[in-house]
Design a protein around this motif. Structure first.
Motif, PDB file in Angstrom:
ATOM      1  N   ALA A  86      -2.073  33.252 -37.433  1.00 36.98           N
ATOM      2  CA  ALA A  86      -3.059  34.331 -37.349  1.00 36.98           C
ATOM      3  C   ALA A  86      -4.420  33.783 -36.937  1.00 36.98           C
ATOM      4  CB  ALA A  86      -3.166  35.061 -38.683  1.00 36.98           C
ATOM      5  N   GLN A  87      -4.815  32.658 -37.513  1.00 38.73           N
ATOM      6  CA  GLN A  87      -6.105  32.050 -37.164  1.00 38.73           C
ATOM      7  C   GLN A  87      -6.151  31.705 -35.681  1.00 38.73           C
ATOM      8  OE1 GLN A  87      -6.317  28.773 -39.925  1.00 38.73           O
ATOM      9  NE2 GLN A  87      -6.607  30.126 -41.677  1.00 38.73           N
ATOM     10  N   LEU A  88      -5.047  31.175 -35.149  1.00 43.15           N
ATOM     11  CA  LEU A  88      -4.994  30.822 -33.727  1.00 43.15           C
ATOM     12  C   LEU A  88      -5.000  32.073 -32.844  1.00 43.15           C
ATOM     13  CD1 LEU A  88      -2.381  27.918 -33.900  1.00 43.15           C
ATOM     14  CD2 LEU A  88      -4.865  27.721 -33.581  1.00 43.15           C
ATOM     15  N   LEU A  89      -4.256  33.099 -33.239  1.00 43.23           N
ATOM     16  CA  LEU A  89      -4.216  34.341 -32.465  1.00 43.23           C
ATOM     17  C   LEU A  89      -5.589  35.000 -32.418  1.00 43.23           C
ATOM     18  CD1 LEU A  89      -0.837  35.825 -33.780  1.00 43.23           C
ATOM     19  CD2 LEU A  89      -1.283  35.019 -31.454  1.00 43.23           C
ATOM     20  N   LEU A  90      -6.253  35.056 -33.554  1.00 41.44           N
ATOM     21  CA  LEU A  90      -7.544  35.737 -33.636  1.00 41.44           C
ATOM     22  C   LEU A  90      -8.619  35.080 -32.770  1.00 41.44           C
ATOM     23  CD1 LEU A  90      -7.535  36.671 -37.423  1.00 41.44           C
ATOM     24  CD2 LEU A  90      -7.388  38.254 -35.475  1.00 41.44           C
ATOM     25  N   LYS A  91      -8.447  33.801 -32.447  1.00 42.94           N
ATOM     26  CA  LYS A  91      -9.395  33.121 -31.556  1.00 42.94           C
ATOM     27  C   LYS A  91      -9.344  33.693 -30.141  1.00 42.94           C
ATOM     28  CE  LYS A  91      -9.515  28.711 -33.953  1.00 42.94           C
ATOM     29  NZ  LYS A  91      -9.186  27.276 -33.883  1.00 42.94           N
ATOM     30  N   HIS A  92      -8.254  34.368 -29.797  1.00 39.96           N
ATOM     31  CA  HIS A  92      -8.074  34.921 -28.455  1.00 39.96           C
ATOM     32  C   HIS A  92      -8.355  36.419 -28.392  1.00 39.96           C
ATOM     33  CE1 HIS A  92      -6.265  31.292 -26.691  1.00 39.96           C
ATOM     34  NE2 HIS A  92      -5.828  31.085 -27.917  1.00 39.96           N
ATOM     35  N   ILE A  93      -8.816  36.986 -29.506  1.00 40.96           N
ATOM     36  CA  ILE A  93      -9.050  38.431 -29.592  1.00 40.96           C
ATOM     37  C   ILE A  93     -10.513  38.666 -29.942  1.00 40.96           C
ATOM     38  CG2 ILE A  93      -8.473  40.527 -30.883  1.00 40.96           C
ATOM     39  CD1 ILE A  93      -5.699  39.205 -31.452  1.00 40.96           C
ATOM     40  N   ASN A  94     -11.171  39.541 -29.164  1.00 35.39           N
ATOM     41  CA  ASN A  94     -12.552  39.872 -29.543  1.00 35.39           C
ATOM     42  C   ASN A  94     -12.607  41.301 -30.080  1.00 35.39           C
ATOM     43  OD1 ASN A  94     -13.405  41.837 -27.540  1.00 35.39           O
ATOM     44  ND2 ASN A  94     -13.484  40.171 -26.050  1.00 35.39           N
ATOM     45  N   SER A  95     -13.764  41.675 -30.546  1.00 35.18           N
ATOM     46  CA  SER A  95     -13.909  42.946 -31.262  1.00 35.18           C
ATOM     47  C   SER A  95     -13.665  44.172 -30.390  1.00 35.18           C
ATOM     48  CB  SER A  95     -15.290  43.031 -31.902  1.00 35.18           C
ATOM     49  OG  SER A  95     -16.288  42.980 -30.897  1.00 35.18           O
ATOM     50  N   LEU A  96     -13.828  44.059 -29.077  1.00 35.06           N
ATOM     51  CA  LEU A  96     -13.645  45.205 -28.191  1.00 35.06           C
ATOM     52  C   LEU A  96     -12.215  45.346 -27.663  1.00 35.06           C
ATOM     53  CD1 LEU A  96     -16.957  44.935 -26.142  1.00 35.06           C
ATOM     54  CD2 LEU A  96     -16.463  46.389 -28.125  1.00 35.06           C
ATOM     55  N   ASP A  97     -11.381  44.342 -27.890  1.00 33.63           N
ATOM     56  CA  ASP A  97     -10.012  44.379 -27.388  1.00 33.63           C
ATOM     57  C   ASP A  97      -9.169  45.404 -28.141  1.00 33.63           C
ATOM     58  OD1 ASP A  97     -10.589  42.296 -25.631  1.00 33.63           O
ATOM     59  OD2 ASP A  97      -9.890  40.753 -27.020  1.00 33.63           O
ATOM     60  N   THR A  98      -8.256  46.025 -27.419  1.00 32.16           N
ATOM     61  CA  THR A  98      -7.257  46.891 -28.041  1.00 32.16           C
ATOM     62  C   THR A  98      -6.027  46.024 -28.257  1.00 32.16           C
ATOM     63  OG1 THR A  98      -8.125  48.836 -26.913  1.00 32.16           O
ATOM     64  CG2 THR A  98      -5.863  48.970 -27.750  1.00 32.16           C
ATOM     65  N   VAL A  99      -5.617  45.877 -29.508  1.00 36.31           N
ATOM     66  CA  VAL A  99      -4.544  44.957 -29.881  1.00 36.31           C
ATOM     67  C   VAL A  99      -3.300  45.742 -30.271  1.00 36.31           C
ATOM     68  CG1 VAL A  99      -3.858  43.118 -31.485  1.00 36.31           C
ATOM     69  CG2 VAL A  99      -6.228  43.256 -30.657  1.00 36.31           C
ATOM     70  N   VAL A 100      -2.197  45.409 -29.605  1.00 37.54           N
ATOM     71  CA  VAL A 100      -0.915  46.077 -29.847  1.00 37.54           C
ATOM     72  C   VAL A 100       0.098  45.002 -30.240  1.00 37.54           C
ATOM     73  CG1 VAL A 100       0.889  47.536 -28.876  1.00 37.54           C
ATOM     74  CG2 VAL A 100      -1.483  47.802 -28.103  1.00 37.54           C
ATOM     75  N   LEU A 101       0.650  45.138 -31.419  1.00 35.04           N
ATOM     76  CA  LEU A 101       1.652  44.179 -31.884  1.00 35.04           C
ATOM     77  C   LEU A 101       3.033  44.602 -31.414  1.00 35.04           C
ATOM     78  CD1 LEU A 101       0.505  43.665 -35.584  1.00 35.04           C
ATOM     79  CD2 LEU A 101      -0.313  42.518 -33.511  1.00 35.04           C
TER      80      LEU A 101
END
Length: 157
Positions: free
Chosen positions: A57-72
């Motif tokens: 999760a820590q590694l994934l979150l480094k590639h996601i910013n607050s404006l991104d729409t995230v779909v699992l």
């Protein structure tokens, strides 16, 4: 709109790599599409499942910013037929979604941090597939969706 497929661990199987590359090449004519592969966690045998999910999760979150729409991509997510997935992508483009990030978790799924950050969950099937196969299925379905939106003859229905 830009689409990223974010995943944990490399794919070793040549046939899967070739298939993924085939559809990545086709997708570049429709949209900016990136495949981001985060290396497997080192010494994961010494970690519990929960510890491994937290590190991922820590590694994934480094590639996601607050404006991104995230779909699992998650087995308990919403299922779409190919035409519906095409419509889903089209709606995101119309709504001016800047960056749509689809995430494939590690072997034990996602940590709660990732579930909390996600905007949505999608399931590609009720069946279980390897994480490497899901990459191929996802890039193919994304290509299929754009060919549907462009009225091209790839999809038959």
């Amino acid at each position: 709109m830009k689409i990223t497929l974010l995943c944990i661990g490399k794919t070793d199987d040549k046939y899967l790599i070739e298939g993924i590359e085939k559809y990545l090449k086709r997708l570049k004519f429709y949209i900016t599409f990136n495949l981001v592969v985060i290396p497997d966690i080192k010494n994961s045998k010494n970690l519990t499942k929960e510890q491994q999910k937290e590190k991922e999760a820590q590694l994934l979150l480094k590639h996601i910013n607050s404006l991104d729409t995230v779909v699992l991509l998650d087995e308990f997510g919403k299922e779409y037929r190919s035409l519906e997935f095409a419509s889903y992508l089209e709606k995101n483009m119309i709504q001016s979604t800047q960056h749509l990030i689809f995430v494939i978790g590690g072997p034990y799924g996602f940590d709660d941090q990732i579930y909390q950050r996600a905007n949505q969950k999608i399931s590609l099937s009720k069946m279980t597939f390897s994480h490497q196969m899901i990459r191929l299925f996802f890039v193919e379905q994304t290509y299929r969706a754009f060919s549907i939106l462009k009225g091209e003859p790839y999809h038959h229905e």
